[in-house]
Design an enzyme around this catalytic site. Structure first.
Site, PDB file in Angstrom:
ATOM      1  CE  LYS A  49      -0.852   0.181   4.949  1.00  0.00           C
ATOM      2  NZ  LYS A  49      -1.387  -0.724   5.967  1.00  0.00           N
ATOM      3  NE  ARG A  86      -6.121  -0.333  11.456  1.00  0.00           N
ATOM      4  CZ  ARG A  86      -5.079  -0.427  10.615  1.00  0.00           C
ATOM      5  NH1 ARG A  86      -4.301   0.615  10.382  1.00  0.00           N
ATOM      6  NH2 ARG A  86      -4.820  -1.567   9.997  1.00  0.00           N
TER       7      ARG A  86
END
Ligand code: PLP
Length: 372
Positions: free
Chosen positions: A36, A131
């Site tokens: 990413k 998260r």
């Protein structure tokens, strides 16, 4: 040559990937290559695959598509749990996806059944970073419901630490993931293939632990690309930390006062800046700014200092070096700066091996031509 640009040294990335793959293999852990931060760059993806990494992972479907369109056939893992608006593409392009929400898994199941296929899922477990993740106490309940679905198969469980909450991966939380694995396998009645313990921040845990228990995969981005440990940002011995070089160009060079002249109000970014009077400074302005990069994450390779920036400019105190207009300056990037610069369409990305030589500025203000 165009600036600003990022020069990418593929050999150094390959070295880091190979080194980490061999290092983690010493205790039986395999690597998933995370793309990413390089926006799914197919050249970099191919380098990871050449180093023996078999699975690639990205948080964005667009990056995964880009790699597939470039002819990459390796299995792709979707790191960010899927958006409801992209489920068709998840089924089409991803071999596995991370998941935490039953409503999404149910929709994935329907779509997979329509295509007569089976989509693999890794359930993310919340180990404290807060998260993504299913709370351990909720695992049994969600698995009971998933077991009734066709079209999806639970192939693993995973965890992610040190991303939002900055939580340290250690024997306690990794041990918990291993015991969750045993419970999930007992409930499912088969062995899980992927026990995916975390990211580059698991490096210290891995080095220190005597027993990785059931953890058999880690998903690595930052340590491959920047050669550092994200917990401390210290270099990992044996790795290159300079595979990426940001190059920016001087557009004005002058001796000016260190304190602005006139009444100080807000600047372009809503701050009321404060300045220390250091007398006259050798100041260079570079043709790069917040629209290109996260300026705070840059470190000049020369002993000069960034004193501020705006959308399109960075202002540096070049100390005793008098730098000519048109000169190129080099910077190291941290993770946030690399992410922003790789994502910015204004920053050119080039393979450093294609640059035979480049003029570098020396600390004494002179220049030298050397290999890029
Ligand atoms: C980004 C990401 C990774 C890779 O993290 P690095 O610190 O770059 O190694 C791993 N897992 C998940 C879920 C991610 O989002």
């Amino acid at each position: 040559m165009a600036t600003p640009r990022i020069e990418i040294n593929f050999k150094k990335i390959a070295h880091n990937a190979q080194f980490l793959k061999d290092h983690y293999a010493t205790k039986g852990i395999d690597i998933i290559g995370v793309t990413k931060v390089v926006c799914g760059d197919p050249n970099i993806a191919n380098i990871l695959l050449k180093c023996g990494i078999n699975i690639l992972a990205d948080s964005r479907i667009g990056n995964i598509k880009k790699m597939k369109d470039a002819g990459i056939t390796a299995p792709m893992l979707l790191l960010r749990t899927p958006l409801q608006s992209e489920l068709n593409e998840v089924i089409e392009h991803c071999y596995i996806s991370h998941n935490t929400e039953f409503s999404i898994i149910k929709k994935l199941s329907k779509l997979a059944i329509n295509r007569s296929s089976v989509h693999n899922i890794i359930l993310m477990v919340e180990l404290g970073d807060l998260r993504e993740g299913i709370l351990p106490a909720d695992l049994e309940g969600i698995i009971t419901k998933i077991k009734l679905l066709k079209g999806v198969k639970i192939v693993g469980i995973g965890a992610n630490l040190a991303c939002f909450g900055g939580i340290l991966p250690n024997d306690e939380n990794m041990g918990q993931l291993s015991s969750n694995t045993a419970d999930v396998e007992a409930q499912l009645g088969y062995k899980l293939k992927y026990i995916s313990g975390g990211n580059s921040a698991n490096h210290q845990w891995f080095n220190a632990t005597r027993d990785v228990k059931r953890v058999n995969y880690l998903r690595l981005g930052e340590s491959i690309y920047l050669g550092c440990d994200p917990l401390t940002r210290q270099p990992i011995p044996g790795l290159y930390t300079d595979a990426f070089t940001l190059v920016a160009e001087v557009i004005e060079s002058n001796t000016k006062p260190s304190v602005p002249i006139g009444e100080i109000y807000q600047n372009a970014f809503g701050q009321v800046p404060q300045f220390q009077d250091k007398g006259l400074l050798n100041r260079a302005i570079l043709g790069i700014g917040f629209q290109d990069v996260m300026v705070k994450g840059l470190k000049p390779r020369l002993d000069i200092q960034i004193i501020g920036a705006s959308s399109d400019h960075i202002i540096v105190d070049t100390k005793n070096i008098n730098i000519k207009v048109g000169t190129e300056l080099e910077f190291d990037l941290n993770y946030a700066a690399l992410l922003a610069a790789m994502t910015s369409p204004y920053v050119t990305k080039i393979d450093s091996s294609k640059l035979y030589e480049r003029t570098r500025v020396l600390q004494n203000g002179g220049t030298k031509r050397s290999r890029a």
